[in-house]
Design a protein around this motif. Structure first.
Motif, PDB file in Angstrom:
ATOM      1  N   GLN A 299      -6.829  -6.538  -2.032  1.00 35.81           N
ATOM      2  CA  GLN A 299      -6.376  -5.310  -2.688  1.00 35.81           C
ATOM      3  C   GLN A 299      -4.854  -5.186  -2.586  1.00 35.81           C
ATOM      4  OE1 GLN A 299      -8.498  -1.987  -1.002  1.00 35.81           O
ATOM      5  NE2 GLN A 299     -10.492  -2.914  -1.455  1.00 35.81           N
TER       6      GLN A 299
ATOM      7  N   GLU B 247      -3.255  -7.352  -5.173  1.00 32.21           N
ATOM      8  CA  GLU B 247      -3.374  -6.748  -6.503  1.00 32.21           C
ATOM      9  C   GLU B 247      -2.442  -5.554  -6.662  1.00 32.21           C
ATOM     10  OE1 GLU B 247      -7.133  -6.681  -8.637  1.00 32.21           O
ATOM     11  OE2 GLU B 247      -8.131  -7.380  -6.807  1.00 32.21           O
ATOM     12  N   LYS B 248      -2.262  -4.770  -5.607  1.00 35.85           N
ATOM     13  CA  LYS B 248      -1.353  -3.614  -5.671  1.00 35.85           C
ATOM     14  C   LYS B 248       0.086  -4.066  -5.895  1.00 35.85           C
ATOM     15  CE  LYS B 248      -3.928  -0.329  -2.795  1.00 35.85           C
ATOM     16  NZ  LYS B 248      -3.941   0.384  -1.486  1.00 35.85           N
TER      17      LYS B 248
END
Length: 384
Positions: A365, A368-369
């Motif tokens: 995550q 992806e951020k």
């Protein structure tokens, strides 16, 4: 809980008594006998030789752990030092250079490198002096002041020599090294203003880029990507939080024999290069596969590459950064005048559950951020 605390304090009472005896012995105390002077000189030389860069330090920790697995902290230090190297190369990798200026990259690298160097400079002589004590079958920890080591650790090593309590030694080293870092570096105005109080430092906490990861191969997954254990520092500027993170990581590493053996096996088989390719070659490569100057395209979803996407660039450490010449540390014993350390040590010895239940998911995550941040910046300012 209260009964446990009293029992722990009773166990630590001899240690507290020794710590209360007085100040750290001067490095210019009575002359050493020839054999001890040779030992001090040899340890200083070995420490300098192994403190060249993050790769040298990380390798030295693991080599020591192979020889002395009873010193659990050495394995923990090896793994945390690997993570420091990955953080250093991230600054020259695929994503962060698209968000950070050259100066910000260099300032953050200097911060990571100085911390990595300082902890090794303090801890490695302790490890080698223990090794020499084992070799000579005699307690040599009276020599620790020769290396500027806190009297706090002299008491801890004496306790370990008598009791063999690996857990207490590990917790003691965590408390010592983070207090040492606080005294030597975290209060330094240069780092405070150029790193700790800057938006890139805040960004890595917001995006959860400050994860400490322990890769390992799970049983029955020999052809699958390595699994990741881990946890994160919630507020790196906080001494208490850094100590708490160290405790959690130690509990995570030593709570399960099979998992720890899997972590050890991977560490033994995969020399540290500084590239994240070391643990996830399906996602990272130490050679750039993307075309420079082209707008960034989204690459990762759910810990895997999107169809047709190129792997993220993650250079080896010595591709990314040159060696640094460091100034000598301040000759200060952090323990002098420190209050409540025995209480801190007693409660630090309690098992602490990890904050993260899914380190792999959180790490993916985070990637992806930061990709989204890069894409957003590209739309506003053009290709980076």
């Amino acid at each position: 809980m209260m009964g446990w605390a009293w029992q722990t304090y009773a166990t630590l009472w001899p240690l507290a008594r020794e710590l209360g005896k007085g100040k750290r012995a001067s490095q210019a105390a009575d002359p050493l006998i020839k054999k001890d002077q040779d030992t001090v000189t040899d340890i200083r030389n070995k420490t300098k030789e192994s403190n060249g860069d993050n790769l040298d330090r990380t390798s030295a920790y693991l080599a020591f752990f192979r020889r002395h697995p009873e010193v659990h902290w050495a394995l923990l230090a090896h793994l945390v030092s690997r993570n420091a190297g990955w953080s250093m190369t991230d600054l020259r990798g695929e994503l962060l250079p698209r968000l950070l200026s050259k100066k910000e990259q260099h300032d953050y690298f200097s911060f990571l490198e100085r911390g990595n160097w300082l902890i090794f400079q303090d801890a490695y002589p302790q490890l080698l002096l223990y090794e020499e004590s084992v070799k000579r079958q005699t307690n040599l920890f009276h020599l620790l002041p020769q290396f500027g080591v806190s009297r706090f650790m002299q008491a801890l090593w004496n306790h370990f020599w008598e009791k063999g309590d690996s857990k207490l030694l590990t917790i003691g080293l965590i408390v010592n090294e983070q207090n040492y870092l606080e005294t030597q570096m975290m209060g330094d105005a240069t780092y405070h203003h150029s790193v700790v109080k800057t938006w890139p430092f805040a960004l890595q906490e917001v995006l959860r880029l400050n994860l400490i990861l322990f890769p390992y191969e799970a049983e029955g997954r020999s052809n699958a990507p390595l699994r990741l254990l881990g946890d994160q520092v919630l507020q790196f500027a906080s001494l208490v939080e850094r100590i708490e993170l160290g405790k959690r990581l130690y509990s995570l590493l030593y709570r399960d024999t099979k998992t720890r053996e899997g972590v050890e096996k991977w560490a033994e088989q995969k020399p540290h290069s500084g590239s994240r390719k070391d643990f996830w070659p399906h996602l990272f490569h130490d050679l750039r596969e993307t075309v420079p100057g082209k707008p960034y395209q989204k690459t990762v979803r759910g810990c895997a590459l999107l169809p047709g996407a190129k792997r993220l660039y993650s250079p080896a450490l010595r591709q990314a950064w040159q060696r640094v010449q460091h100034e000598a540390p301040k000759d200060i014993d952090w323990y002098e005048g420190s209050k409540g350390v025995m209480r801190q040590l007693a409660f630090a010895a309690a098992d602490t559950p990890p904050v993260l239940a899914d380190a792999e998911g959180v790490y993916c995550q985070a990637i992806e951020k930061i990709e989204l941040a890069v894409l957003a910046k590209g739309k506003i300012f053009g290709p980076m």
